[in-house]
Design a protein around this motif. Structure first.
Motif, mmCIF file in Angstrom:
data_model
loop_
_atom_site.group_PDB
_atom_site.id
_atom_site.type_symbol
_atom_site.label_atom_id
_atom_site.label_comp_id
_atom_site.label_asym_id
_atom_site.label_seq_id
_atom_site.Cartn_x
_atom_site.Cartn_y
_atom_site.Cartn_z
ATOM 1 N N GLY A 138 45.804 27.077 7.817
ATOM 2 C CA GLY A 138 46.191 26.223 8.932
ATOM 3 C C GLY A 138 47.375 25.347 8.595
ATOM 4 N N TYR A 197 42.776 23.926 15.715
ATOM 5 C CA TYR A 197 42.519 23.542 14.318
ATOM 6 C C TYR A 197 41.088 23.878 13.895
ATOM 7 N N TRP A 241 38.339 27.115 13.392
ATOM 8 C CA TRP A 241 38.211 28.574 13.307
ATOM 9 C C TRP A 241 37.343 29.138 14.431
ATOM 10 N N ARG A 278 40.515 24.342 10.356
ATOM 11 C CA ARG A 278 41.623 25.249 10.040
ATOM 12 C C ARG A 278 42.897 24.420 9.842
ATOM 13 N N LEU A 279 42.872 23.553 8.830
ATOM 14 C CA LEU A 279 43.993 22.679 8.498
ATOM 15 C C LEU A 279 43.689 22.015 7.163
#
Length: 231
Positions: A72, A124, A126, A147-148
């Motif tokens: 991410g 951000y 999944w 996801r970051l």
């Protein structure tokens, strides 16, 4: 290869963020993929809380090179959602009834509200789902995952919740017989967590209103991961 204990410098390669660690604190900067080394001593896949703490620990050895890969982004463009809230003095109530305490700032840089108005189900996240669950009429359930940089802790208000000893020991039983399985007992797991943590006790007003109870000896005092209660 330089190494830092911050999240810098950053590298975007095909949607993947790469972090090279150095002990020198530098500002965040984009670097060209050509600046990457051909090899690293350690490559950590995933820039979540565990991956970043592990990278910080490994990079304490100045002769070791460490690269962290994150699928991410940095999260900088949604930093306010991750870590801040604003509160109007004309409103007495917030998402939780602690904002009217004299010791609590009305404009604060803390992640409390992000738990309720955060980044779950956004780009951000999944957006994983579970397999059908027989105890809820075979429904599939949402299973968020960050996801970051910062991983799931960056989308759930930076809440830090330790697993129970029962859960960790159950995991130990699952991996029993494999190399390194003895390191997954709850006793060793919590000892490792203590080593990674620097715990700051809550303010007295916060502790009183929230009836917060904690055991200081169950927390670390010199690790790279700082944990406390919103204030």
């Amino acid at each position: 290869m330089r190494r830092i204990v911050q999240l810098s410098p950053l590298l975007f390669v095909g949607g993947v963020v790469g972090l090279a660690f150095d002990h020198t604190l530098v500002s965040r900067a984009m670097i060209n993929p050509s600046s990457l080394s051909d090899q690293y001593d350690f490559v950590i896949v995933g820039g979540g809380l565990a991956g970043l703490v592990l990278a910080s620990r490994l990079s304490e050895d100045s002769s070791t090179t460490v690269l962290v890969l994150e699928a991410g982004g940095t999260g900088e463009e949604v930093a306010d959602t991750i870590s801040k809230h604003s509160f109007s003095p004309r409103r007495r109530k917030f998402d939780i009834d602690v904002a009217f305490l004299p010791s609590v700032r009305f404009l604060a840089d803390h992640p409390g509200r992000a738990y309720y108005a955060g980044l779950v189900n956004s780009d951000y996240d999944w957006k994983w789902t579970s397999v059908p669950q027989p105890n809820v009429k075979d429904r599939t359930m949402a299973w968020p995952g960050g996801r970051l940089l910062g991983g799931s802790s960056a989308i759930n208000g930076c809440y830090l919740v330790r697993p129970s000893a029962v859960e960790v020991d159950a995991w130990h039983e699952l991996v029993s017989g494999l190399d390194g399985a003895d390191n997954w007992t709850s006793e060793k797991f919590f000892a490792a967590m203590d080593k990674s943590e620097t715990f700051t006790p809550p303010l007295q007003d916060i502790q009183t209103i929230g009836n917060i109870q904690y055991v200081a000896s169950s927390h670390g005092s010199s690790g790279p991961l700082h944990a406390s209660y919103p204030a």
